[in-house]
Design a protein around this motif. Structure first.
Motif, PDB file in Angstrom:
ATOM      1  N   THR A 163       0.829  -1.207   0.000  1.00 15.24           N
ATOM      2  CA  THR A 163       0.000   0.000   0.000  1.00 15.24           C
ATOM      3  C   THR A 163       0.864   1.258   0.000  1.00 15.24           C
ATOM      4  O   THR A 163       0.586   2.219  -0.726  1.00 15.24           O
ATOM      5  N   CYS A 164       1.914   1.253   0.800  1.00 20.96           N
ATOM      6  CA  CYS A 164       2.843   2.399   0.828  1.00 20.96           C
ATOM      7  C   CYS A 164       3.483   2.611  -0.542  1.00 20.96           C
ATOM      8  O   CYS A 164       3.602   3.748  -1.010  1.00 20.96           O
TER       9      CYS A 164
ATOM     10  N   ILE B  47       0.847   4.034  -3.017  1.00 17.50           N
ATOM     11  CA  ILE B  47       0.594   5.453  -2.747  1.00 17.50           C
ATOM     12  C   ILE B  47       1.790   6.297  -3.200  1.00 17.50           C
ATOM     13  O   ILE B  47       1.632   7.362  -3.799  1.00 17.50           O
TER      14      ILE B  47
ATOM     15  N   THR C 233       1.952   6.529  -7.020  1.00 18.83           N
ATOM     16  CA  THR C 233       0.858   7.386  -7.490  1.00 18.83           C
ATOM     17  C   THR C 233       1.139   8.856  -7.174  1.00 18.83           C
ATOM     18  O   THR C 233       0.914   9.740  -8.001  1.00 18.83           O
ATOM     19  N   PHE C 234       1.636   9.104  -5.967  1.00 18.46           N
ATOM     20  CA  PHE C 234       1.940  10.478  -5.538  1.00 18.46           C
ATOM     21  C   PHE C 234       3.008  11.104  -6.433  1.00 18.46           C
ATOM     22  O   PHE C 234       2.885  12.256  -6.853  1.00 18.46           O
TER      23      PHE C 234
END
Length: 214
Positions: A84-85, A88, A91-92
């Motif tokens: 998940t990290c 994210i 994507t960031f």
């Protein structure tokens, strides 16, 4: 013999890398497009917010962003798993690059063409779908392709937060078996298998799109 035995391990890690890259890139494109629309139409409050995000994202390394998500957030009670990290983080980072690509395409469309469309009675939605997007995509496509390849290569740093990608496997095999040359050969091969077809695909898409619009 070592290469033959190591291939299944690399294949499993490559699948994780591709899975992460696919969803990270899709979310980056969606986020980047929304941000580009906000900036194109100059929505006052959101425009300032999105510009701040772009500056923060583009001027901090992905590795630092991952460390913040994986090691920093638990300090305030929010613990996320490695995948998940990584998702994210990709994507960031990718959203800001995609936003700049889409923005460049949108701003390349001449004002005269937009005014001509309005004079013909086209609605704002029709202007976007029939005039602005088709032309802007032709400009944005090479940059989007470059960003996709860039993000795929950037996923190599997710091994720093204990995610078993191809680089993690390579470092593990070198540490255990000291087969540096063979392991690096498989590592390079993994990235070539993924990146070379993508480069060719985006080149063909760009040529097709130019021919279609031309």
């Amino acid at each position: 013999m070592f290469i033959k035995n190591a291939i299944p391990t690399f294949a499993k890690a490559l699948w994780l890398t591709l899975h992460l890259s696919f969803f990270g890139i899709i979310f980056s494109i969606l986020l980047g497009f929304l941000i580009a629309i906000v900036q194109y139409y100059k929505i006052r409050f959101l425009n300032t917010l999105t510009q701040s995000y772009i500056e923060l994202s583009r001027n901090t390394p992905l590795l630092i962003q991952l460390f913040f998500l994986y090691y920093g957030l638990p300090q305030i009670g929010l613990k996320l798993d490695s995948y998940t990290c990584a998702l994210i983080g990709v994507t960031f980072l990718g959203g800001s690059y995609m936003a700049e690509s889409f923005r460049a395409g949108l701003e390349s469309v001449g004002k005269i063409q937009i005014e001509s469309g309005r004079s013909l009675g086209l609605s704002e939605r029709q202007l976007v779908f029939f005039i602005i997007l088709p032309q802007s995509l032709m400009v944005s496509l090479p940059y989007i392709g470059a960003n996709v390849i860039f993000l795929l290569k950037e996923t190599s740093v997710v091994s720093a937060i204990a995610l078993v990608d191809v680089l993690f496997v390579a470092k593990d095999l070198i540490g255990n078996y000291y087969k540096t040359s063979e392991t690096l050969f498989l590592l390079v091969l993994c990235y070539l298998i993924v990146l070379l077809p993508l480069s060719i695909l985006f080149l063909l898409l760009e040529r097709h799109y130019k021919r279609y619009l031309g």
